[in-house]
Motif scaffolding. Structure first.
Motif, mmCIF file in Angstrom:
data_model
loop_
_atom_site.group_PDB
_atom_site.id
_atom_site.type_symbol
_atom_site.label_atom_id
_atom_site.label_comp_id
_atom_site.label_asym_id
_atom_site.label_seq_id
_atom_site.Cartn_x
_atom_site.Cartn_y
_atom_site.Cartn_z
ATOM 1 N N MET A 1 -6.694 -7.046 -4.025
ATOM 2 C CA MET A 1 -5.873 -6.993 -2.863
ATOM 3 C C MET A 1 -5.873 -5.563 -2.340
ATOM 4 S SD MET A 1 -1.754 -7.180 -2.574
ATOM 5 C CE MET A 1 -1.367 -8.880 -2.709
ATOM 6 N N SER A 2 -6.076 -5.410 -1.046
ATOM 7 C CA SER A 2 -6.065 -4.083 -0.430
ATOM 8 C C SER A 2 -4.700 -3.434 -0.583
ATOM 9 C CB SER A 2 -6.399 -4.194 1.059
ATOM 10 O OG SER A 2 -7.731 -4.576 1.231
ATOM 11 N N LEU A 3 -4.704 -2.123 -0.694
ATOM 12 C CA LEU A 3 -3.453 -1.375 -0.773
ATOM 13 C C LEU A 3 -3.022 -0.968 0.629
ATOM 14 C CD1 LEU A 3 -4.228 1.036 -3.757
ATOM 15 C CD2 LEU A 3 -3.006 -1.138 -3.822
ATOM 16 N N THR A 4 -1.722 -0.923 0.849
ATOM 17 C CA THR A 4 -1.215 -0.416 2.114
ATOM 18 C C THR A 4 -1.444 1.092 2.157
ATOM 19 O OG1 THR A 4 0.990 0.093 1.282
ATOM 20 C CG2 THR A 4 0.615 -2.180 2.114
ATOM 21 N N VAL A 5 -1.268 1.695 3.314
ATOM 22 C CA VAL A 5 -1.407 3.140 3.444
ATOM 23 C C VAL A 5 -0.470 3.844 2.467
ATOM 24 C CG1 VAL A 5 -1.032 5.103 5.001
ATOM 25 C CG2 VAL A 5 -2.199 3.041 5.827
ATOM 26 N N GLU A 6 0.770 3.405 2.408
ATOM 27 C CA GLU A 6 1.744 4.040 1.521
ATOM 28 C C GLU A 6 1.356 3.867 0.051
ATOM 29 O OE1 GLU A 6 2.637 1.791 3.952
ATOM 30 O OE2 GLU A 6 3.310 3.282 5.401
ATOM 31 N N GLU A 7 0.904 2.679 -0.332
ATOM 32 C CA GLU A 7 0.500 2.432 -1.720
ATOM 33 C C GLU A 7 -0.684 3.300 -2.121
ATOM 34 O OE1 GLU A 7 1.702 -2.249 -2.440
ATOM 35 O OE2 GLU A 7 -0.173 -1.779 -1.384
ATOM 36 N N ARG A 8 -1.695 3.375 -1.270
ATOM 37 C CA ARG A 8 -2.884 4.163 -1.636
ATOM 38 C C ARG A 8 -2.553 5.643 -1.693
ATOM 39 N NH1 ARG A 8 -5.812 3.544 4.072
ATOM 40 N NH2 ARG A 8 -5.088 5.516 4.934
ATOM 41 N N GLU A 9 -1.698 6.129 -0.790
ATOM 42 C CA GLU A 9 -1.355 7.545 -0.804
ATOM 43 C C GLU A 9 -0.505 7.895 -2.027
ATOM 44 O OE1 GLU A 9 0.213 8.579 3.047
ATOM 45 O OE2 GLU A 9 -1.818 8.825 3.845
ATOM 46 N N ARG A 10 0.436 7.029 -2.394
ATOM 47 C CA ARG A 10 1.231 7.256 -3.619
ATOM 48 C C ARG A 10 0.322 7.227 -4.845
ATOM 49 N NH1 ARG A 10 4.908 3.621 -1.609
ATOM 50 N NH2 ARG A 10 4.297 2.092 -3.167
ATOM 51 N N PHE A 11 -0.593 6.269 -4.879
ATOM 52 C CA PHE A 11 -1.526 6.156 -5.997
ATOM 53 C C PHE A 11 -2.395 7.406 -6.093
ATOM 54 C CE2 PHE A 11 -5.741 4.516 -7.519
ATOM 55 C CZ PHE A 11 -5.385 4.389 -8.843
ATOM 56 N N PHE A 12 -2.949 7.859 -4.990
ATOM 57 C CA PHE A 12 -3.816 9.035 -4.995
ATOM 58 C C PHE A 12 -3.041 10.293 -5.369
ATOM 59 C CE2 PHE A 12 -7.281 11.763 -3.776
ATOM 60 C CZ PHE A 12 -8.386 10.969 -3.985
ATOM 61 N N ALA A 13 -1.739 10.299 -5.139
ATOM 62 C CA ALA A 13 -0.909 11.455 -5.486
ATOM 63 C C ALA A 13 -0.603 11.519 -6.984
ATOM 64 C CB ALA A 13 0.386 11.425 -4.681
ATOM 65 N N GLU A 14 -0.887 10.448 -7.728
ATOM 66 C CA GLU A 14 -0.692 10.484 -9.179
ATOM 67 C C GLU A 14 -1.660 11.498 -9.795
ATOM 68 O OE1 GLU A 14 -0.990 6.608 -10.969
ATOM 69 O OE2 GLU A 14 0.343 5.705 -9.471
ATOM 70 N N PRO A 15 -1.329 12.072 -10.955
ATOM 71 C CA PRO A 15 -2.221 13.062 -11.574
ATOM 72 C C PRO A 15 -3.411 12.406 -12.286
ATOM 73 C CG PRO A 15 -0.276 12.776 -12.912
ATOM 74 C CD PRO A 15 -0.068 11.949 -11.665
#
Length: 141
Positions: free
Chosen positions: A1-15
């Motif tokens: 399932m595709s991630l929303t903009v907010e989901e992908r940005e939060r995910f990418f912000a993880e270390p």
């Protein structure tokens, strides 16, 4: 399932450790290497490397690169971002910001000092997110 903009940005912000890929010419596949990076949702992505490293030279030639991160549990999730690159001076603050995502707080100052004084000239690279590909391949929510 595709991630929303907010989901992908939060995910990418993880270390997470990213994998950097940059074109290496028509005779070879891309150069791919793991890297530490700093990112806050909505901002550019920052990392640093040796000024004369192969990846820095190739990024300069190509003018752009891709970063990919992934997580395998609790479900497989990935995000890849591609965009133009800009080179800027490395600062102690940037080194501490990047390292602070991956190291215990009490180890960051020593790491930053060692990286900045070890003799290799460093360069910071800014990635301006242009295209994203992100999904969560786990069970539907």
């Amino acid at each position: 399932m595709s991630l929303t903009v907010e989901e992908r940005e939060r995910f990418f912000a993880e270390p997470l450790v990213a994998v950097l890929s940059v074109a290496a010419g028509s005779e070879r596949g891309p150069v791919t290497a793991p890297v530490w990076y700093a990112y806050r949702p909505g901002d550019d992505i920052m990392l640093f490397t040796g000024r004369t490293s192969r990846k820095a030279r190739l990024i300069e030639q190509a003018g752009r690169f891709t970063l990919t991160v992934q997580r395998t549990s609790p479900s497989y999730r990935y995000a890849a971002v591609e965009g133009p690159a800009a080179f800027v001076a490395v600062t102690p603050e940037l080194v501490e910001k990047v390292a602070g995502r991956y190291l215990p707080a009490d180890e960051v100052p020593r790491y930053a000092r060692d990286v900045l004084t070890r003799g290799e000239e460093l360069i910071a690279i800014r990635l301006r997110p242009e295209r994203w590909n992100a999904a969560d391949l786990g069970p539907s929510h």
